[in-house]
Design an enzyme around this catalytic site. Structure first.
Site, PDB file in Angstrom:
ATOM      1  N   GLY C 149      29.509 -43.179  61.426  1.00 54.38           N
ATOM      2  CA  GLY C 149      29.280 -43.391  60.633  1.00 54.38           C
ATOM      3  C   GLY C 149      29.477 -45.896  60.212  1.00 54.38           C
ATOM      4  O   GLY C 149      29.802 -45.883  60.682  1.00 54.38           O
ATOM      5  N   CYS C 150      28.978 -45.387  58.754  1.00 53.14           N
ATOM      6  CA  CYS C 150      29.170 -46.488  58.596  1.00 53.14           C
ATOM      7  C   CYS C 150      29.881 -47.035  58.265  1.00 53.14           C
ATOM      8  O   CYS C 150      31.325 -48.382  58.739  1.00 53.14           O
ATOM      9  CB  CYS C 150      28.398 -47.251  57.556  1.00 53.14           C
ATOM     10  N   TYR C 151      31.417 -46.814  57.274  1.00 51.43           N
ATOM     11  CA  TYR C 151      32.367 -46.801  57.359  1.00 51.43           C
ATOM     12  C   TYR C 151      33.013 -46.609  58.545  1.00 51.43           C
ATOM     13  O   TYR C 151      34.021 -47.700  59.100  1.00 51.43           O
ATOM     14  CB  TYR C 151      32.826 -45.779  56.178  1.00 51.43           C
ATOM     15  N   THR C 153      32.541 -47.333  61.468  1.00 46.48           N
ATOM     16  CA  THR C 153      32.350 -48.379  62.162  1.00 46.48           C
ATOM     17  C   THR C 153      33.363 -49.841  61.531  1.00 46.48           C
ATOM     18  O   THR C 153      33.752 -50.375  62.594  1.00 46.48           O
ATOM     19  CB  THR C 153      30.313 -48.446  61.934  1.00 46.48           C
TER      20      THR C 153
END
EC number: 1.2.1.38
Lengths: 344, 344, 344, 344
Positions: C149-151, C153
């Site tokens: 996921g973005c967070y 990462t």
């Protein structure tokens, strides 16, 4: 205190009415309705109102309760005021409709643009188009007000002096208008997402927009005959504000345009003709009930350019509605409307 | 590899040249100059370039070093290319000037709008106005290119088909243009602060703007005679993008306007005529070297409306400069310019 | 050419995959599916892709057609990859899932956070968590990738060096994260409207967010045991970008933190440790597959602060997915991912 | 009417004072000074004030004229109030300083952070730190007020209940703060341009910021001893607003945190403790003199998270200054400060 009700209070014009009326010395909000949010506290939906309307709760629309108000605002999609206005008028409640329901005098034209039959044609005769700068005296006597749309307000105020004085070619008038996204309302639509509408600019409705017949009707009244208008609205990445850039072709030597504009609006509390050479910014009217205007004649040629800015939610909707209320109830015209714009 | 230099690389068109050239298969950046930042690494000023130009450092402008390049871009304020271009041309280096220095053919008109004498009138004769959609063949042979301005690119591309076909009244053309703030450059000016320019819209230069004579010159070439243009630029709260809304009055029955536009740009790699009824968004060209167009005729009346969008830093500046380079050095026209726009 | 398919291509990670793959020298997009937009051309929904994928049309999901691809990306809400991944793997197609379906190793924990049973627990054993900076070699061999996921990462890359070196108190780690609105997807929700999300900042999920268990799992792997993490995400008025501000308490004298970070990521093409004292900006990674990091130790005290920025749609989603593809098919790691960020 | 003067009225706190005082029933602005704009009408610089202060013109600072006011606000860079405050106090004029000049009780610490000697150490003894929620009674008697900074206001209000009750580890408190760009003032600096600051997020001063000692001093007062604070401010792409996210480690079982906060601020007109589970948005306080708070305890663990939002120009500057004035002159505390926030 004048008791008012608001029908359809969950949208942006609804919350803006509440914000303005919170400071109004002569008005109290007695009822606010919403089909979708009935039972919810107003300040839960709009936390900016915490501490201001802590007792106010959305209720289901109810003509009897609304009928106990002195005036009712409709901050609803089109069609709703058609259904309720008549009954409220019968109960002696005055109606101030912010929707498009009573703006067009011709029920057939309304039906054409809105794709459904007009729901209250019998009331059209007494509906007054609530642009105070044009028909202040009739508003004072009115029972039913059609508050002008946001684009129509900016375009009419900018063109009135030219049309009333017969200075421009009425067959070829251009209104290039830019609006913030609250003009599209609070509906959850993909094109209104920040991820879609931010950092971008686009026109829409270039081949025809619902505000067109309303603007044409108003301009026609000022010109004393039909006006050929090209109207192109644009979506701008900001929350509030309308910037209308208006182009007309002079039919002769116009004299002092700056003086013409200043004279026309000399006694108007909510129209500000800026000094010659100005370029009004929409932020200079954010939150305030004012239209700022500037008139230019590039290169002393035969084209006149008028720049007009308003806050679409105030002078273009809720503020103008309160102005109408003030006139109808013989209050100070600026009551509740005297705060400066917020800038920056 | 073609060796290029960039004069004045600290501004927005400078960093955009570097971004585009980082992907160009046939070009290497050999020198970049800046008076204010000499000695600083490019990637220190522009951290987006970290990992791409790690050896490249701003140096003081130096005609000898620049003269060893095959071509030099000027991404400078006006006046700088006047001073240096001649010497570079003598050394056999081709010059692609993104500033206004060589855009007007008439040195007196240049002096009038820029408030100083033209610094290199002797070069005007060979400067080619680098709008590839108009003079591709002459660009191929040119030594000195004047890259069109951002507004002029959008306005000309939108109006060319109508003017070349003689369909509109050339005395009354209106260009209502909206630009993002990078159009004003990277200078630290109060009106360009986020706190001032965000959440607002305003016109500027309504009575006259420096791009006006450039646009008139280009439109006049297309029309075969003088064009009466009213040009009103607006500042829009976004970083990149120009939206030009163009109004012309049809002088007769125009035939199929959509087909006219599609035909005019059928072979152009960087002009996209959108389907009838479209409203192009500036975000659809963000970062890409393309102009998207749509043509409307509201109500089948006598007014034609053209909508044109570009990224002011790409098709309106650095991308178009690279396109010119590709033509001048007989490269694939789309080399370095084939990335899609970034959206959302 | 490697043939790929994209399931659920109408969302933001879908269009971003298309943007990146348009420049990928070894990949061609063979199929793209959407239940809601089947039959529509991709470039109609995303005009930035006009001229790039003019033949590509959304089709209904079809395992047979997708199974003819070498690899299929899932850019879908959770649950969809559960249903289809197994069948594709059986057909020999590799799966790169951008959703959360295979990120948690524990099916029960997945069920707890997503409110439904895990749909493909049998595949969990072979799903590889696709953070190349941690398990590059296993990714090369994988058939099924769970793209982080973005967070997760941003938070993991920022904390890895500290946790791997055992320098901070693992019981009290804080991740204060700020995200642009595309992190919430393209769904039409009121809080994501420009009128609601612009000009404002707010936390959400302060008491628990779905990315929390994923981050904890990854940090635990690095620390070799459970990590006590407080994670507070915030919505920021921008389209793209994540800024993670990470706080840890040093348990002893840490030595040279800058050198530690530089060493840890010395060979990583997509992690950029900025010079000491830096404050990375999210705009410096807009559109690029890179995470920029800076490490601070205010007042030489016992608190270490790491600043990490990524583009949530690139290094936080589609770019990282392409990176995984490159590893799985033994391509140049940077293929299709070598463009600089767009700035300004 | 109380006559007030404003020194340094061209900045954002200056115009915000004018906006708020325009509606104040007991105050009139008698003088406003500016070295750079002397002779210019206030409404020329700030067109939002057209119609409100049409006679008010910037004048050069003049102690005699200012000394005829009952109170003078300093909306100036640091150092200016040092030079003028003493003389005004001698003339019997009370001073409300919005700058940092009198916020720190220790002249040496001031000198350390501001890089110059303190210019009026003799006045430090009587300067009162104007946070009404902490020292309302001393403010009533004060002649010289140091209005708290914007970050310090949000951080202190959010942490006071916890520190006063001794519930958290005072050695490890974290304040992760996000501010709109008006916090940086109206100076023309490149990083504050829309083109630079929009669509991006970044930390700054992670290793030390001038507000740090002020916050430490205030927190120390509440805790009864030194507080170890890590403070990381961030620049957020919005005009107004501060969002403080505060992290403390509970040292024991804290009891009902929600009740603690509600009790602490029960009688405060300008602090709003939101219901449990809330996430306050900065837009809910735009233009209003209020701090909204929410307290969270994720997973019932040992970390408490407080979310605090203010408008940096109102509760973080000019509104709080007016609140102090109201207290000093025994007016209704909410006079001039009772308008709801503007939302959307």
């Amino acid at each position: 205190m004048i008791k008012v009700g608001i029908v359809g209070g969950t949208g942006y014009t609804g919350v803006e009415l509440l914000r303005l009326l919170a400071r109004h010395p002569n008005v109290e909000v007695d009822a606010i309705t919403s089909r979708s949010e009935a039972g919810m506290a107003v300040s839960e939906l709009y936390p900016n109102l915490r501490g201001h309307y802590d007792e106010l709760v959305f209720s289901l629309p109810d003509a009897e309760r609304l009928g106990r108000c002195d005036a009712v605002f409709f901050a609803t999609p089109h069609g709703v005021a058609h259904a309720l206005a008549g009954e409220l008028l019968e109960r002696g409640t005055r109606v101030i409709d912010l929707s498009a329901d009573f703006r067009l005098r011709d029920a057939d034209e309304w039906a054409h643009w809105y794709g459904q039959a007009h729901g209250a044609p019998a009331l059209l005769g007494e509906a007054i188009y609530g642009l105070p700068e044009v028909r202040r005296e009739r508003i004072r006597e009115a029972r039913l007000i059609a508050v002008p749309g946001c684009y129509p307000t900016a375009v009419q105020l900018g063109l009135l002096p030219l049309l009333e004085a017969g200075l421009i070619d009425v067959e070829h008038v251009i209104a290039d208008c830019k609006s913030g996204v609250t003009g599209a309302g609070r509906g959850a639509k993909v094109p209104s997402l920040l991820a879609e509408a931010s950092e971008s600019m686009k026109a829409y409705g270039a081949s025809g927009h619902r505000h067109l017949p309303e603007i044409r009707q108003g301009l026609g009244d000022a010109a004393g005959g039909p006006v050929g208008l090209t109207f192109v609205p644009h979506l701008t990445p900001m929350i509030r504000g309308i910037h209308a850039t208006l182009y007309g072709r002079l039919t002769g030597e116009p004299g002092d345009l700056q003086a013409l504009f200043e004279r026309r609006f000399a006694d108007e509390p909510f129209v500000d003709v800026m000094p010659a050479g100005s370029h009004p910014e929409t932020r200079s009217v954010k939150g305030a009930n004012v239209c700022r205007l500037a008139v230019h004649r590039p290169g002393d040629g035969d084209t006149v350019v008028v720049l007009a800015v308003i806050d679409n939610l105030v002078k273009g909707a809720s503020g103008q509605a309160v102005h109408n209320l003030n006139l109808m109830f013989d209050l100070d015209e600026t009551a509740g409307l005297d705060a400066p714009a917020i800038m920056p």
